[in-house]
Design an enzyme around this catalytic site. Structure first.
Site, PDB file in Angstrom:
ATOM      1  N   THR A 184     -20.014  11.971  10.023  1.00 34.61           N
ATOM      2  CA  THR A 184     -18.730  11.742  10.683  1.00 34.61           C
ATOM      3  C   THR A 184     -18.461  12.886  11.629  1.00 34.61           C
ATOM      4  OG1 THR A 184     -17.592  12.869   8.910  1.00 34.61           O
ATOM      5  CG2 THR A 184     -17.795  10.482   8.721  1.00 34.61           C
ATOM      6  N   GLU A 329     -17.660   5.173   8.560  1.00 35.23           N
ATOM      7  CA  GLU A 329     -17.773   4.720   7.167  1.00 35.23           C
ATOM      8  C   GLU A 329     -17.794   3.200   7.033  1.00 35.23           C
ATOM      9  OE1 GLU A 329     -15.917   7.137   8.265  1.00 35.23           O
ATOM     10  OE2 GLU A 329     -15.741   8.787   6.833  1.00 35.23           O
ATOM     11  N   LYS A 436       5.497  15.050   8.720  1.00 34.51           N
ATOM     12  CA  LYS A 436       6.364  14.749   7.579  1.00 34.51           C
ATOM     13  C   LYS A 436       7.597  15.622   7.677  1.00 34.51           C
ATOM     14  CE  LYS A 436       2.295  13.303   5.375  1.00 34.51           C
ATOM     15  NZ  LYS A 436       0.967  13.903   5.406  1.00 34.51           N
ATOM     16  N   TRP A 441       8.323  10.037   7.695  1.00 34.45           N
ATOM     17  CA  TRP A 441       7.160  10.142   8.559  1.00 34.45           C
ATOM     18  C   TRP A 441       7.581   9.993  10.021  1.00 34.45           C
ATOM     19  CZ3 TRP A 441       3.115   6.421   5.880  1.00 34.45           C
ATOM     20  CH2 TRP A 441       2.595   7.074   4.745  1.00 34.45           C
TER      21      TRP A 441
END
Lengths: 550, 550
Positions: A184, A329, A436, A441
């Site tokens: 990744t 993934e 946050k 959020w």
């Protein structure tokens, strides 16, 4: 058990065999920036069989990792075909990585052999002395002389092929054997190795050929824009070969004027790209009209796609944009923005601008911080999780406790988003990129999408900065066009039309250009590091904050 | 193993889940011969969940066989969805079988429960006393009274559903678990049970959705003409549901005037049929023009398709015929006559008239009597063998020595044919139907195709009769139109234009009509039995045979 179905392993050997047997006349064209040179599937298959024999003669064993450090070339495709079919593991390496990342990844992967384009060899030469595991360096292009400090053997690719007859019979592989590997890009933490199996690659190829996915067919000509060193280029070297599609491999020539030339010469029907490349093509089109009407669809992924981009592509060339969202993934095909059949008129763009709905085989869900499933009503935003037979169940040589899976076996994507009534996912942010603030959020992506519309702003990133009262608060980092300055009160007023007051940044910074990752995405990790080290001065827009988060 | 892909089983539960979640508005329409009644996927999924709960309450266990003796109906589809997803095995029974075959198959399969259409119940009633294993008879339609001699329970389907809440959570299944079962129609020997697994059904569904296969998509409306009691109706109840296609289920109304009505009302885009049904529609069209232009393609299989039929369908409605060849043992999708992309003009029909090339996942080969591979040059004719992940590896409860596989794991199809340079298969005969004369093969199908063109011949079958000198010789059995007689010398002259002398039948018989199998094919086994028992008198055309087989 006698009485049920054959125990026939799904494998890349089936992919190789079908392309070789049914489509010997299909063509793979190499683009050198000016002209196309075609090579038939029959020729490529024969060369892949020579390569397989050569690799076996070098002493490689089942399961050994073979690295590639290459552009999108016919030779790279030959490695895609030969390496997994021999039972070895094709380990594609991102040619844009920094030297120390490469040393880490090649060492962690344990590569025994390494293919490299001659023009990329200078990037490897300085680190080769640190790559003690590499026994064989195989160079595409002019043969290389000795490399100081490198103790392995150096082979010229064509000489290696010339020295061997085509392999007659592939060895046996099991469907759960490793076939390929990609690390990744590591926007957070150390790079992690995703290992694709024969089974996952075969299933992903079938999925790519489905009518409501990429519908890849013998009638396609695929312009291979996505890097073959990154998540198998959307898996298209495999799915294209299985389907018998023609392919155009543009090497390193991804600049708009070069791509335009390849398109004019080869008239491809399908490609996949990041939004940046599509934007480049649209800007070139604005200067001198281009004919891209040969495409039946353009797949766009890697970053969120603005509705305006989708509309402009349709208006310019009559071509549909299929937005795809996936990860290294997920092989990477996961959700695709194919509009539902009843979508009509202007509504179509709204669906195409969503991240997409899961292709057959994939399942998605959103959960809250405690792991409880959230309603799929298009409003609730939560952590996106998914599962499917071509999704990673872990990372190579990682400890079980570092598994990315939940206890009940779903992959935690690190993204947050919503799912609507029709099952379409809308990614709103990376979890790491959410701010946050006071228990709520704040979406950095939403703020960025709003700010990029303001005059004079070329690039923007919103990241969290620590705040003693609210835990985190948003910092907007702007790159401005020449001659522009940031009018913070005006930006604030603009944002107040669409955002709650508590969501609006009070921290602002201006930079000449934003840092990018190796695959061209804006690198928020780097920005956060700059902030943390005090290297990114920012101003506070005073007179703005109220005492409460309202 | 941590580090590779998720161990996510391929299953019919994934099929159920995708249709239910993503396509609640897609419709399944029931056709009663006059009108269409639509039911949404959401409703059907909820009913399938009720059915699952009900079956569990009846005491069924993982792996138990559940028979269906039904037409193509919405209720039958609910069984397709609920039974395998619960871990039971859906055992579809051919409603056209003779009573003793049904007793054998239901007993051999070990069915514990049995669904039956109310209007088919009279066919079952006489044999129910012999079906001691059937504990539950579930009737679609008006509740049935007690059945003399049947000791199991009788349930009315709707009452059963009403009595249970929808099942919330499916039980775990493994991908190699049995999911469905179908006995071969048994043109030779006793019927044999083919057991489909969750994996094979999922893979077959993906394959059916591929662009170069059936390309089944959300945009399709499938007219379900093939019987759901035979090889899962080309798998379309599963692939259609996975794709979210609309479906029209015509029940028993497959007569041309009824089908025409269903087509006019529902405007389907895709169907599959045996050539007979397509011929019926063309004949109806000749009397009163029909509009079948709604179809994007019509899949034809079950018997060889004449090029003329393909041309007439194209001329009449602009619709492409996709010929498919498969077997109960191949789920059934195996080879499809999609023309290669470079086929043009009149050549296209030639490709469409071939049996087809293997879909991704399937492999085919031809071998001689000793098992040696034959050249794939379009000329060599041999035994067709195949393998793939949705091909039977054996028959249910058969001894290993009765396995249909070769020592190296390929299915022996019992068909003979050629494979050309492009990989297209042309089936020329059933192995059992070949006539072996003096060490050479004579194709019964080729002779039949030539004879059917002669004036006055309505049906024809060519079978082998024992011959002391040549081992076997061809017998041509003709059904003539009223007022016609067979002019054997003229037929011989006609055949001599295309066949070697030794291939031409000297044995001839005329019958009013030829015997048919339960799925409507000409029953050569029955003809051979009639010949063997002396019940089919035939004449010898004298003055024809030469002394040598030349």
């Amino acid at each position: 058990m006698l009485g049920t179905m054959m125990d026939q392993p799904l494998s890349t050997q089936m992919i190789f065999a079908r392309g070789e047997r049914l489509f010997p006349r299909s063509c793979v064209s190499h683009f050198d920036g000016d002209t196309l040179t075609a090579c038939s599937y029959a020729e490529i298959a024969a060369r892949a069989r020579r390569l397989a024999a050569a690799l076996a003669a070098l002493g490689l064993n089942h399961g050994d990792r073979v690295g590639t450090f290459c552009w999108n070339t016919t030779e790279h495709l030959e490695a895609y075909l030969a390496v997994p079919a021999m039972g070895y593991v094709l380990h594609t390496l991102n040619v844009r990585l920094a030297a120390e990342q490469l040393v880490y990844i090649i060492g962690h992967g344990g590569d025994r052999a390494l293919f490299v384009d001659a023009d990329l060899l200078p990037l490897l030469t300085p680190i080769l002395p640190q790559l003690a595991g590499i026994e064989h360096l195989i160079v595409y292009g002019p043969p290389a002389g000795p490399i100081p400090g490198f103790s392995g053997q150096i082979h010229a690719y064509e000489a290696l092929l010339d020295g061997h007859e085509p392999l007659a019979q592939w060895p046996q592989v099991a469907e759960t054997d490793a076939a390929a590997m990609c690390y990744t890009s590591g926007t957070t933490g150390a790079p992690k190795g995703v290992v694709y199996t024969h089974r996952s690659i075969f299933l992903h190829s079938m999925a790519s050929m489905m009518a409501d996915a990429f519908a890849i067919s013998e009638r396609d000509c695929i312009l291979m824009v996505p890097a073959m060193f990154h998540a198998n280029a959307w898996g298209m070297p495999f799915s294209g070969w299985l389907a018998g599609s023609d392919m155009i491999l543009p090497g390193r020539y991804l600049q708009p004027d070069r791509l335009t030339k390849a398109i004019a010469l080869g008239r491809p029907t399908l490609t996949a790209a990041v939004p940046t490349i599509l934007n480049d093509l649209l800007q070139a089109h604005a200067r001198t009209p281009l004919d891209l009407s040969c495409f039946r669809a353009i797949i766009v992924g890697g970053s969120a796609v603005a509705p305006a981009l989708i509309e402009r592509v349709k208006a310019a060339w009559g071509v549909d944009v299929i937005q795809g969202w996936g990860m290294t993934e997920t092989s990477p095909l996961c959700v695709l923005s194919i509009p539902p059949r009843d979508a009509q008129g202007a509504e179509v763009v709204r669906w195409r601008a969503k991240s997409g709905r899961p292709v057959a085989g994939m399942e998605v869900r959103i959960v809250d911080d405690t792991g409880q499933r959230l309603p799929e009503d298009g409003a609730a935003v939560g952590h996106l999780q998914l599962r499917g037979p071509w999704v990673a169940g872990g990372y190579y040589r990682e400890r079980p406790e570092d598994s990315p899976l939940t206890a009940d076996g779903w992959l935690q994507t690190g993204d947050v988003g919503s799912i609507d009534e029709r099952g379409y996912v809308q990614i709103t942010d990376r979890t790491k990129d959410l701010i946050k603030s006071g228990g709520e959020w704040i979406s950095s992506v939403d703020l960025e999408n709003a700010l990029i519309r303001a005059p004079g702003i070329v690039e923007v990133a919103v990241v969290a900065v620590p705040d003693p009262r609210w835990e985190e608060r948003p910092l907007a980092v702007l790159a401005l066009a020449e001659g522009h300055t940031a009018d913070l009160p005006a930006l604030r007023s603009q944002l107040l039309r669409d955002f709650a007051r508590f969501m609006i940044p009070e921290f602002w910074a201006c930079v000449p250009t934003l840092p990018k990752t190796s695959v061209g995405k804006i690198d928020k990790k780097a920005i956060r590091e700059l902030v943390g080290q005090g290297h990114l001065p920012f101003v506070v827009e005073t007179g703005f904050r109220t005492g409460d988060q309202d």
